[in-house]
Design an enzyme around this catalytic site. Structure first.
Site, mmCIF file in Angstrom:
data_model
loop_
_atom_site.group_PDB
_atom_site.id
_atom_site.type_symbol
_atom_site.label_atom_id
_atom_site.label_comp_id
_atom_site.label_asym_id
_atom_site.label_seq_id
_atom_site.Cartn_x
_atom_site.Cartn_y
_atom_site.Cartn_z
ATOM 1 N N LYS A 78 0.954 -1.543 -0.154
ATOM 2 C CA LYS A 78 -0.044 -0.079 0.017
ATOM 3 C C LYS A 78 0.940 1.400 0.007
ATOM 4 O O LYS A 78 0.636 2.257 -0.756
ATOM 5 C CB LYS A 78 -0.936 0.171 1.301
ATOM 6 N N ASP A 123 -1.382 6.752 6.313
ATOM 7 C CA ASP A 123 -1.311 5.287 6.845
ATOM 8 C C ASP A 123 -2.255 5.090 7.964
ATOM 9 O O ASP A 123 -2.587 5.964 8.828
ATOM 10 C CB ASP A 123 -0.011 4.996 6.855
ATOM 11 N N THR A 172 -5.679 -1.514 6.671
ATOM 12 C CA THR A 172 -6.015 -2.897 7.076
ATOM 13 C C THR A 172 -7.131 -3.161 7.353
ATOM 14 O O THR A 172 -7.565 -4.518 7.242
ATOM 15 C CB THR A 172 -4.726 -3.441 7.870
ATOM 16 N N ARG A 231 6.434 -8.337 1.396
ATOM 17 C CA ARG A 231 7.404 -7.831 2.589
ATOM 18 C C ARG A 231 8.177 -8.931 3.531
ATOM 19 O O ARG A 231 9.308 -8.902 3.790
ATOM 20 C CB ARG A 231 6.668 -7.037 3.702
#
Length: 359
Positions: A78, A123, A172, A231
């Site tokens: 993201k 975020d 999320t 990741r």
């Protein structure tokens, strides 16, 4: 014959590398591995096509793109997509996070510092304070904020115009976003977990950037244990690289990757120490459940949030754990993965269907 002292020293060295990179250049390494353009992004083809269309249309109109909401589990890219949006539009990127915006004044200060066409990335936007969210509604729609001066009956709202900008929100947990905020995003993208072949491509690209020599078997072994998350794939690659440099000839082969990930307690399905501890406790101590998440967290010595947000989603997604109204239940796959024999199914009572909630 292996020297036990030397082996212990090597184990300590390998463990210390993780801490050193986390405190030092880990962020720089991650930044270097991020793709810079949409064409460099591997996977997420549907999102790439849709986002590319949004950005190209905005470029042709000479205007800032619509506000963008990126949702999905951690580690899927993201933040990377937000950086790519800024790069593709040739505009600066301003970064902040929802938890950092605790008052409407914090948001007003950020918005008043924007220039025409800037990209503002927030975020964990679902964790923004409610007063700031309400201010953001007006800013997203009318490019204006009302700054309140004073308190009580004598308070006055002074309108402050802000230049057109694009808000890129990442979350999320999209379900926690208020409807009015969610509806103001012109484009919403749901990022999905990656397939093993896509992760293999990402790992090979990262290995090239890091100067790591890896054969196809080695990258495939890492990809198969990366839980569908880039990741994690890049993190495991760096740990396998460390192992290859210390205990092998520096080349990441399938055998080297297997031995390295075994040392770091990542099994062939991607389960780590915490995942196996949850399953082991659920099966051995509680007979497979049902058991409440708080009790399960105490049993494995972790916080409830850690078990619920880190281990549980992967275990549920891979069919090792079921969430029921009475608590968490281990599936047959969990018993078999631990090498245990599942107890016989109870008779006389209908099976409890898994749900998304626990009473």
């Amino acid at each position: 014959m292996n020297d036990p002292d030397l082996d212990a020293h090597e184990d300590a060295y390998l463990a210390s590398l993780t801490a050193v990179e986390a405190e030092g250049d880990e962020r720089a390494v991650e930044a270097a591995l991020r793709p810079r353009t949409l064409d460099e992004v591997v996977g997420q083809q549907r999102v790439r096509d849709q986002l590319g269309l949004v950005l190209e249309a905005a470029r042709r109109r000479g205007r800032a793109p619509d506000h963008v909401l990126l949702s999905g589990p951690p580690g899927l890219g993201k933040t990377t997509l937000a950086m790519i949006i800024a790069h593709e539009m040739s505009t600066p990127l301003r970064l902040t996070s929802g938890p950092a915006i605790t008052h409407a004044g914090d948001l007003a200060a950020i918005l008043s510092g924007l220039n025409d066409g800037d990209i503002l990335f927030v975020d964990e936007i679902h964790r923004m304070a409610r007063p700031a969210e309400e201010m953001l509604y007006l800013a997203m729609e009318d490019f204006r904020v009302d700054v309140v001066i004073g308190k009580g009956p004598g308070a006055t709202a002074i309108p402050l115009d802000i230049p057109p900008f694009t808000l890129v929100g990442a979350t999320t947990r999209a379900g926690l976003l208020p409807g009015p905020l969610r509806d103001r995003f012109g484009f919403t993208a749901q990022l999905e977990y990656y397939e093993a072949d896509e992760l293999d491509t990402i790992i090979r690209r990262s290995a090239g950037l890091l100067g790591v020599e890896a054969d196809p078997g080695g990258t495939a072994e890492i990809a198969s244990r990366s839980r569908g998350v880039p990741r994690i794939a890049n993190r495991l690659l760096r740990r396998v690289r460390d192992y290859a440099q210390v205990r092998a000839d520096g080349v990441v082969t399938r055998d080297v990757a297997h031995r390295a990930l075994e040392l770091y307690e990542v099994d062939e399905l991607g389960l780590d120490r915490l995942d196996r501890a949850v399953l082991d406790s659920l099966c051995r101590r509680f007979g497979g459940g049902p058991v409440g998440i708080s009790t399960l967290a105490v049993a494995v010595g972790e916080e409830r949030e850690t078990v619920e947000e880190v281990a549980e989603p992967f275990l549920v997604r891979n069919g090792f754990l079921a969430r029921t109204p009475r608590g968490r239940v281990a599936t047959r796959a969990a018993w078999e993965h631990l090498g245990l024999t599942p107890p016989p199914a109870p008779t006389g009572n209908p099976p409890v269907e898994p749900t998304l909630f626990e009473s």
